[in-house]
Design an enzyme around this catalytic site. Sequence first.
Site, mmCIF file in Angstrom:
data_model
loop_
_atom_site.group_PDB
_atom_site.id
_atom_site.type_symbol
_atom_site.label_atom_id
_atom_site.label_comp_id
_atom_site.label_asym_id
_atom_site.label_seq_id
_atom_site.Cartn_x
_atom_site.Cartn_y
_atom_site.Cartn_z
ATOM 1 N N GLY A 186 14.981 -65.023 38.443
ATOM 2 C CA GLY A 186 14.094 -65.730 37.522
ATOM 3 C C GLY A 186 13.574 -64.797 36.442
ATOM 4 N N ARG A 203 22.049 -67.041 38.542
ATOM 5 C CA ARG A 203 22.263 -66.882 39.979
ATOM 6 C C ARG A 203 23.747 -66.608 40.202
ATOM 7 N NH1 ARG A 203 16.993 -66.342 41.506
ATOM 8 N NH2 ARG A 203 15.745 -68.073 40.671
ATOM 9 N N ASP A 250 13.113 -59.901 44.220
ATOM 10 C CA ASP A 250 13.637 -59.571 45.542
ATOM 11 C C ASP A 250 15.153 -59.691 45.615
ATOM 12 O OD1 ASP A 250 14.321 -60.999 48.458
ATOM 13 O OD2 ASP A 250 13.046 -59.233 48.592
ATOM 14 N N THR A 290 9.032 -59.943 38.089
ATOM 15 C CA THR A 290 8.865 -61.275 38.662
ATOM 16 C C THR A 290 7.408 -61.687 38.541
ATOM 17 O OG1 THR A 290 8.839 -62.539 40.734
ATOM 18 C CG2 THR A 290 8.689 -60.160 40.933
ATOM 19 N N ASP A 338 5.890 -63.537 40.564
ATOM 20 C CA ASP A 338 5.324 -63.757 41.897
ATOM 21 C C ASP A 338 4.553 -62.554 42.426
ATOM 22 O OD1 ASP A 338 6.303 -66.311 41.976
ATOM 23 O OD2 ASP A 338 8.072 -65.818 43.167
ATOM 24 N N ASP A 362 5.584 -60.063 44.217
ATOM 25 C CA ASP A 362 5.871 -59.994 45.653
ATOM 26 C C ASP A 362 6.833 -58.875 46.041
ATOM 27 O OD1 ASP A 362 8.107 -61.055 44.425
ATOM 28 O OD2 ASP A 362 8.387 -62.676 45.865
ATOM 29 N N ARG A 395 6.597 -69.038 45.977
ATOM 30 C CA ARG A 395 7.277 -69.595 47.147
ATOM 31 C C ARG A 395 6.807 -68.921 48.440
ATOM 32 N NH1 ARG A 395 12.297 -68.297 45.881
ATOM 33 N NH2 ARG A 395 12.302 -66.464 47.197
#
Length: 321
Positions: free
Chosen positions: A11, A72, A103, A125, A127, A129, A171
């Site tokens: 992303g 992807r 990730d 990212t 996120d 994360d 997520r």
Amino acid sequence: MRKIGVLTSGGDSPGMNAAIRAVVRKAIFHEIEVYGVYGGYAGLITGNIKKLELGSVGDIIHRGGTMLQSARCPEFTTKEGQQKGIEQLREFGIEGLVVIGGDGSYRGAKALTELGFPCVGVPGTIDNDIPGTEFTIGFDTALNTVIDAIDKIRDTASSHERTFIIEVMGRDAGDLALWAGLAGGAETILIPEEKYDMNDIADKLRRGNERGKKHSIIVIAEGVGSGMDFARQLKEETNFDTRVSVLGHMQRGGTPTASDRVLASRLGAKAVELLLEDKGGRAVGIVQNRLVDYDIIEALNEKREMLDLLNLYKLSQELSI
């Protein structure tokens, strides 16, 4: 090392272009040739690789998204796909690769490293994360996008005396929801890392209503569940008038903040320095405002430090009584 490559994968996040720019210009400053891999790992497999010059990255530091594009690529999860990628890199004489992403992107870099090709991961990212770094490129911009939306939605919630559920990305990580909810004064924040009790939430809303509070904001990370499903459950429990706003991909776009531009520039340049020192198989990050690097394979096997996140979650509960 005389030639390096750079790609973005997974992303997109605001600030990726600033990181690309830093990689290219830092390398050229040290008389290293830089090649851009277009379309992520899919472009790597097909050889969609072009040499980048100083002008190639002009006028991009303030732009969201990624000039190298992203995609992807299920094929790259296989050993055959990874070997194809390495063959393409060697065809162009590329000796090291900077991978900017999250990730999944790191897992691709890890696979190449284990096959003997030196890679350095740069955390990009929204996120936030990635283990080993306190902040990732794009998180601050996405956070401000969400806060701006919360501020606007609160005006409508107040005018119509409604409870609004705002669903944000995240997520497996609740950083975006938690930081935005705390900064936006949300009454309730739901994150994947912590379980919630619908009865407790309903009781809090009722107490607020009894003391004259006419509206509420609830921020829910997508990893917790659907905002629409939660709104239906809350409606059944309280009979309050509820509305849902799913912010979606607007959180990924937009002009990167100054903080993200500076972070991306620092991390991108650090990645090049590591390759110049023949240090592949590393990832870069920032801890207490200091640049760090660590083994990319070990990083993916470790869990994120959760103490600060859980302390923030506790604080949000204490301030939203």
